[in-house]
Scaffold this motif. Structure first.
Motif, PDB file in Angstrom:
ATOM      1  N   LEU A 351     -42.117   0.527 -38.497  1.00 55.71           N
ATOM      2  CA  LEU A 351     -41.626   0.582 -36.789  1.00 55.71           C
ATOM      3  C   LEU A 351     -40.484   1.220 -36.012  1.00 55.71           C
ATOM      4  CD1 LEU A 351     -44.419  -2.268 -35.650  1.00 55.71           C
ATOM      5  CD2 LEU A 351     -44.774   0.551 -35.184  1.00 55.71           C
ATOM      6  N   LEU A 352     -39.834   0.552 -36.906  1.00 59.45           N
ATOM      7  CA  LEU A 352     -38.317   0.692 -37.282  1.00 59.45           C
ATOM      8  C   LEU A 352     -37.602   1.634 -37.795  1.00 59.45           C
ATOM      9  CD1 LEU A 352     -36.613  -2.997 -36.816  1.00 59.45           C
ATOM     10  CD2 LEU A 352     -37.199  -1.331 -34.654  1.00 59.45           C
ATOM     11  N   SER A 353     -38.150   2.593 -38.465  1.00 62.28           N
ATOM     12  CA  SER A 353     -37.394   3.974 -39.714  1.00 62.28           C
ATOM     13  C   SER A 353     -36.990   4.793 -38.521  1.00 62.28           C
ATOM     14  CB  SER A 353     -38.420   3.992 -40.117  1.00 62.28           C
ATOM     15  OG  SER A 353     -40.423   5.061 -39.331  1.00 62.28           O
ATOM     16  N   ALA A 354     -37.818   4.888 -36.767  1.00 63.96           N
ATOM     17  CA  ALA A 354     -37.615   6.076 -36.052  1.00 63.96           C
ATOM     18  C   ALA A 354     -36.599   5.966 -35.130  1.00 63.96           C
ATOM     19  CB  ALA A 354     -38.735   5.826 -35.145  1.00 63.96           C
ATOM     20  N   PHE A 355     -35.823   4.389 -35.336  1.00 65.19           N
ATOM     21  CA  PHE A 355     -34.456   4.128 -35.055  1.00 65.19           C
ATOM     22  C   PHE A 355     -33.257   4.386 -36.636  1.00 65.19           C
ATOM     23  CE2 PHE A 355     -37.372   2.795 -32.268  1.00 65.19           C
ATOM     24  CZ  PHE A 355     -37.431   2.549 -31.223  1.00 65.19           C
ATOM     25  N   GLN A 676     -27.827   7.744 -30.869  1.00 67.33           N
ATOM     26  CA  GLN A 676     -27.585   7.116 -30.215  1.00 67.33           C
ATOM     27  C   GLN A 676     -28.622   7.001 -28.524  1.00 67.33           C
ATOM     28  OE1 GLN A 676     -23.452   5.423 -28.194  1.00 67.33           O
ATOM     29  NE2 GLN A 676     -24.449   6.374 -26.121  1.00 67.33           N
ATOM     30  N   TRP A 677     -28.650   8.671 -28.743  1.00 65.71           N
ATOM     31  CA  TRP A 677     -29.281   8.552 -27.011  1.00 65.71           C
ATOM     32  C   TRP A 677     -30.722   9.019 -27.727  1.00 65.71           C
ATOM     33  CZ3 TRP A 677     -25.202  12.812 -26.151  1.00 65.71           C
ATOM     34  CH2 TRP A 677     -24.632  12.726 -25.520  1.00 65.71           C
ATOM     35  N   HIS A 678     -30.796   9.183 -29.023  1.00 64.79           N
ATOM     36  CA  HIS A 678     -32.560   9.811 -29.212  1.00 64.79           C
ATOM     37  C   HIS A 678     -32.899   8.283 -29.521  1.00 64.79           C
ATOM     38  CE1 HIS A 678     -33.800  13.748 -30.234  1.00 64.79           C
ATOM     39  NE2 HIS A 678     -32.482  13.764 -30.949  1.00 64.79           N
ATOM     40  N   ALA A 679     -32.717   6.987 -29.980  1.00 59.67           N
ATOM     41  CA  ALA A 679     -32.934   5.766 -30.405  1.00 59.67           C
ATOM     42  C   ALA A 679     -32.662   4.917 -28.845  1.00 59.67           C
ATOM     43  CB  ALA A 679     -31.361   4.965 -31.319  1.00 59.67           C
ATOM     44  N   THR A 680     -31.655   5.004 -27.975  1.00 55.15           N
ATOM     45  CA  THR A 680     -31.772   4.614 -27.261  1.00 55.15           C
ATOM     46  C   THR A 680     -33.397   5.002 -25.907  1.00 55.15           C
ATOM     47  OG1 THR A 680     -29.749   4.181 -26.553  1.00 55.15           O
ATOM     48  CG2 THR A 680     -30.682   3.777 -24.828  1.00 55.15           C
ATOM     49  N   SER A 681     -33.464   6.765 -25.959  1.00 56.28           N
ATOM     50  CA  SER A 681     -34.723   6.982 -25.301  1.00 56.28           C
ATOM     51  C   SER A 681     -35.641   6.662 -26.103  1.00 56.28           C
ATOM     52  CB  SER A 681     -34.001   8.680 -24.984  1.00 56.28           C
ATOM     53  OG  SER A 681     -34.004   9.146 -26.342  1.00 56.28           O
ATOM     54  N   GLY A 682     -35.537   6.332 -26.626  1.00 53.21           N
ATOM     55  CA  GLY A 682     -37.072   6.244 -27.680  1.00 53.21           C
ATOM     56  C   GLY A 682     -37.031   4.449 -27.516  1.00 53.21           C
ATOM     57  N   PHE A 683     -36.376   3.681 -27.453  1.00 55.26           N
ATOM     58  CA  PHE A 683     -36.807   2.416 -26.880  1.00 55.26           C
ATOM     59  C   PHE A 683     -37.222   2.506 -25.895  1.00 55.26           C
ATOM     60  CE2 PHE A 683     -34.794  -1.308 -25.181  1.00 55.26           C
ATOM     61  CZ  PHE A 683     -35.420  -2.580 -25.929  1.00 55.26           C
ATOM     62  N   THR A 760     -21.342   2.500 -19.659  1.00 51.42           N
ATOM     63  CA  THR A 760     -21.615   1.725 -20.440  1.00 51.42           C
ATOM     64  C   THR A 760     -21.880   3.592 -22.171  1.00 51.42           C
ATOM     65  OG1 THR A 760     -22.833  -0.235 -19.419  1.00 51.42           O
ATOM     66  CG2 THR A 760     -22.620   0.277 -21.994  1.00 51.42           C
ATOM     67  N   PHE A 761     -22.742   4.121 -21.707  1.00 45.47           N
ATOM     68  CA  PHE A 761     -22.507   5.096 -22.098  1.00 45.47           C
ATOM     69  C   PHE A 761     -22.604   6.071 -22.503  1.00 45.47           C
ATOM     70  CE2 PHE A 761     -26.351   1.846 -22.510  1.00 45.47           C
ATOM     71  CZ  PHE A 761     -26.702   1.912 -24.610  1.00 45.47           C
ATOM     72  N   VAL A 762     -20.823   6.755 -23.195  1.00 42.16           N
ATOM     73  CA  VAL A 762     -20.381   8.303 -22.705  1.00 42.16           C
ATOM     74  C   VAL A 762     -21.463   9.327 -22.670  1.00 42.16           C
ATOM     75  CG1 VAL A 762     -18.087   9.377 -23.123  1.00 42.16           C
ATOM     76  CG2 VAL A 762     -18.364   6.432 -23.506  1.00 42.16           C
ATOM     77  N   GLY A 763     -21.648   9.618 -22.042  1.00 36.51           N
ATOM     78  CA  GLY A 763     -22.282  11.165 -22.174  1.00 36.51           C
ATOM     79  C   GLY A 763     -23.092  10.669 -21.280  1.00 36.51           C
ATOM     80  N   THR A 764     -23.766   9.441 -20.774  1.00 36.52           N
ATOM     81  CA  THR A 764     -24.866  10.089 -19.673  1.00 36.52           C
ATOM     82  C   THR A 764     -24.868  10.122 -18.349  1.00 36.52           C
ATOM     83  OG1 THR A 764     -25.242   7.337 -19.788  1.00 36.52           O
ATOM     84  CG2 THR A 764     -25.910   8.236 -21.605  1.00 36.52           C
ATOM     85  N   ARG A 765     -25.606  10.504 -17.701  1.00 33.03           N
ATOM     86  CA  ARG A 765     -25.439  10.772 -16.050  1.00 33.03           C
ATOM     87  C   ARG A 765     -26.351   9.740 -15.561  1.00 33.03           C
ATOM     88  NH1 ARG A 765     -21.148  12.348 -17.829  1.00 33.03           N
ATOM     89  NH2 ARG A 765     -19.451  13.751 -17.959  1.00 33.03           N
ATOM     90  N   ALA A 766     -26.327   9.715 -13.602  1.00 32.67           N
ATOM     91  CA  ALA A 766     -26.539   8.095 -13.338  1.00 32.67           C
ATOM     92  C   ALA A 766     -28.007   9.882 -12.804  1.00 32.67           C
ATOM     93  CB  ALA A 766     -26.338   8.297 -11.778  1.00 32.67           C
TER      94      ALA A 766
END
Length: 806
Positions: A351-355, A676-683, A760-766
């Motif tokens: 289950l966690l392999s994707a992250f 970082q973004w893939h894992a966070t978006s997936g979560f 907190t996450f560099v590169g993200t936009r509101a």
């Protein structure tokens, strides 16, 4: 015990009486408990279970520090100086990662090893699974190795250790032990295949560059000797650092040392700890939404059981007895859900392999279930068993004895009960909106970053990472140069290849950056100098990479040794409004100077956020660069993935004894900065999907129950002339009225949360208006889906049947 047995039997009778409701409740709780158990299993492996030695109050990391460095790694010389200075205060040990060529008759493979000093296993109080571990007496003997349990079972077929050997870098190494896969060294998640004596490294032909005083690749750990304190160790270490600054002023003048107790947490992991617990809070919210959903189901059952509760009270059951019965039913449901969650947690690896971090080194988390995880599941079962029964218990205590008994079991759906159930759905909708908006934000960020301009070709490149040369006959820098030259020529001749070039690294590399200090004036830099990211490259590098030249020329075989190239932003900042070609640039702390021969377009180096493009310095490959790992970059005319296997075949044909570290397309290498973004978006997408499913189930339950209670009303309205379409639309409107407040609260909460994420996450936009509109549209679809079946049921009511039933 008799009372408990009666409560359990009563709970089982209620569950079996309405198996559909029980099954929905169990699955709902299982989703919430399962998500929390998987997340806690990962947090337990990262922060609670910890690496070897982190549970002791007397073990510590010894870390160096310098300008622009955060890793805390040490060189061989620094380790030896610190070990000598603290010999009577600390038991010191060191570990260092290295790749090794495992030579077998059928092929040569790259495997990963860890060089550990003589006191390493003793300092961490580690024991082998089989055989023995190396000791101080083997420092200068024939190399021995301890292998991981995974490597021993999968690659060595669990062979007997007697006489078992491996040929590593052309040297016979005896296998003396097997280390349990649950062992995790203090250096991080890196999981080597073999552990080898650090003191015997010269016998393995490892690169001579590893002995350089400025080559920092070691992690140093220590344990306080009995009777000594951290202050004693810090004083000795600082004195040793000062002595090195005096002995080597050119390289160590600004270097310091830190003594960090392991119980305080690794400085690089402390930030992850905060993120980890934020993630636990997020899945905890999913669990809370699941509890609200089950509370809705149980509240519906409580209304249906008003007559039963009234009869129990009439024959002498007290309020405590009724509440205990409801709580027991909830605990039985939660216990069954917890059992399902444990089965889900047993699959945590998958289950966690994707992250998983897409790094080119082996890594592993010990996700086995232990007493800590079981205790967490037990506590979660207790909370989820009791919390959803609070609302039904309050309702049961407020029921009047007269109404249920005189109404023959047909109770009125009270506004208070209906309002409580609607409020729970509002909270569920708000929670799912927050999750979905956050997930959409990160998906949008990933999409934007994936299409960002890198400054070089992003589709038609293959990157081949070659290991550092093995020292010895036929090896060394000359052997590495010959091999790379032959490989580049062979690869360049392949159909579909447009060019091949050599460099010490290419953008989006893994590892410590190479920095070069320079003077901001034409004079030599004396005090603190600015530094710039540096690449050592060969001829045709810029053409192969697809990096345009702004002015000048790129390196060729006639370029002088002091020739350099700079990026466009570096040239603009250093010589504003002037041509950089021909300029002299003071470099380093020893008075060196480079002559600018060309200016290249800016590229991204390590990250994909908009502010990362910046200065870079390019120097010709020097003799010292061939003592370290080398990168071959291959340009292609078509899809890069089609040339990966032909390149591997050419490398084996040139020298079967060389083990390639990795052969990847440039797009595959981009997975690392996007992780970082893939894992966070997936979560957040997973949490949002769970929350949305729970909100849908909750809304369906509220609307369906309302429709079932209003059958007579619908019959009367149809008898008075109401159309089926009007009744259908009315039920949908009722559902929308429940969802609208939750959607508003969710969007408000998401707006606040995404602002914090942006910081907190560099590169993200509101999140923008489009994102909120998309989430609102999705929730509208959910309203339609959840209310569709109840609405059709309301529209299909037969007036005569409905009124006759009443």
């Amino acid at each position: 015990m008799d009372v408990l047995r009666q409560d359990l039997l009563g709970a089982l009778r209620q569950i079996t009486a309405r198996p559909g409701v029980a099954l929905v409740a169990i699955l709902t709780l299982a989703l919430g408990i399962g998500a929390n158990t998987v997340a806690f299993t990962a947090a337990n492996a990262l922060f609670i279970k910890g690496a070897a030695g982190t549970d002791r109050p007397d073990t510590a990391w010894i870390m160096t520090s310098g300008p622009g460095e955060a890793t805390g790694a040490l060189s061989v010389a620094e380790f030896e100086r610190f070990a000598d200075a603290t010999r009577d205060v600390l038991v010191t040990a060191v570990e260092g990662r290295t790749s090794l060529a495992w030579q077998r008759p059928e092929a040569t493979d790259a495997i990963w090893g860890l060089l550990v000093s003589a006191q390493y296993f003793a300092a961490l109080e580690t024991r082998p699974l089989l055989g023995r571990l190396q000791g101080p007496e083997e420092a200068d003997a024939t190399p021995t190795a301890v292998v991981s349990e995974r490597f021993w079972r999968d690659r060595l077929d669990a062979a007997s250790l007697g006489g078992l050997t491996l040929v590593l870098n052309g040297v016979d190494v005896a296998i003396v032990g097997v280390l349990d896969d649950r062992f995790q060294g203090p250096g991080g998640l890196y999981t080597p295949d073999v552990w080898l004596p650090f003191e015997a490294r010269h016998l393995l032909g490892l690169p001579a560059a590893l002995e350089d005083p400025t080559e920092r690749w070691l992690t140093m750990v220590a344990r306080l000797a009995p009777g000594h304190h951290a202050a004693d160790a810090r004083g000795r270490l600082e004195a040793a650092a000062q002595a090195m600054a005096e002995a080597w002023p050119g390289t160590h003048a600004a270097r310091g040392v830190r003594f960090v107790l392991m119980q305080d947490g690794h400085p690089e992991v402390r930030g992850l700890r905060r993120v980890g617990w934020i993630a636990m809070g997020a899945v905890g919210l999913v669990l809370l939404l699941a509890c609200f959903n089950v509370a809705n189901l149980l509240l519906t059952r409580a209304v249906e059981r008003e007559r039963e509760m009234a009869i129990r009270s009439a024959i002498g059951a007290g309020r405590a007895r009724l509440v205990r019965q409801l709580a027991t039913e909830g605990l039985v449901l939660a216990t069954l859900a917890g059992a399902v969650a444990l089965v889900v947690a047993a699959w945590s690896d998958r289950l966690l392999s994707a992250f998983a971090l897409p790094a080119p080194i082996p890594q592993r988390l010990d996700l086995t279930l232990d007493t800590t995880v079981l205790g967490f599941v037990a506590a979660t079962v207790l909370v989820t068993g009791v919390l959803p029964t609070l609302a039904p218990a309050v309702h049961a205590l407020r029921v009047s004895l007269a109404t249920p008994l005189t109404a023959q079991g047909v109770s009125v759906w009270s506004p208070r009960t209906s309002g409580a159930r609607a409020a729970m759905v509002v909270i569920q909708v708000a929670g799912s909106t927050v999750f979905l908006t956050t997930a959409a934000l990160f998906v949008q960020t990933v999409w934007s970053a994936s299409g960002a301009d890198l400054g070089f070709e992003r589709e038609r490149l293959v990157v081949v990472e070659l290991p550092a040369p093995v020292e010895g006959p036929g090896g060394g820098t000359e052997g590495a140069r010959r091999f790379v030259d032959r490989l580049a020529a062979q690869v360049a001749a392949l159909p579909g290849v447009s060019g091949a070039a050599v460099a010490d690294r290419v953008p989006f590399y893994v590892g410590r950056p190479r920095l070069t200090s320079y003077s901001s004036t034409d004079a030599r830099c004396v005090d603190e100098c600015p530094s710039v990211a540096t690449y050592a490259v060969g001829p045709d590098f810029f053409r192969t990479m697809g990096i345009p030249l702004v002015e000048g020329t790129e390196f060729d075989r006639t370029t002088s040794a002091d020739g350099v190239m700079v990026s466009e932003s570096f040239a603009r900042a250093r010589w504003p409004g002037e041509s950089a070609v021909g300029r002299r640039l003071p470099l380093g702390d020893e008075g060196g100077t480079g002559t600018v021969v060309g200016v290249a377009r800016d590229t991204r180096h390590r990250r994909l956020d908009p502010d990362e493009r910046g200065a870079a310095l390019y120097v010709p490959l020097a003799e010292g660069d061939w003592r370290k790992p080398i990168t071959l970059v291959v340009g292609t005319d078509g899809p890069a993935a089609l040339l990966v296997q032909p390149i591997v075949a050419e490398a084996r044909a040139v020298d079967p004894g060389v083990a390639l570290l990795s052969v990847k397309t440039i797009r595959e290498r981009l997975r690392m900065p996007l992780w970082q973004w893939h894992a966070t978006s997936g979560f957040f997408t997973a949490c949002g999907a769970l929350a949305l499913a729970l909100a849908t189930i909750g809304l369906f339950g509220v609307v369906a129950c309302s429709v079932s209670r209003r059958v007579r009303e619908f019959g009367v309205r149809m008898a008075l002339g109401a159309t089926r379409r009007r009744l259908f639309a009315g039920v949908l409107a009722d559902g929308a009225r429940v969802v609208a407040p939750g959607l508003a609260l969710g969007i408000l909460g998401a707006a606040v949360l995404t602002r914090g994420i942006e910081a907190t996450f560099v590169g993200t936009r509101a999140a923008g208006a489009t994102t909120f509109m998309a989430v609102a549209a999705l929730q509208a679809v959910v309203v339609l889906a959840a209310c569709l079946v109840p609405a059709r049921r309301a529209a299909g009511v037969d007036p005569l049947v409905a009124m006759r039933a009443e």
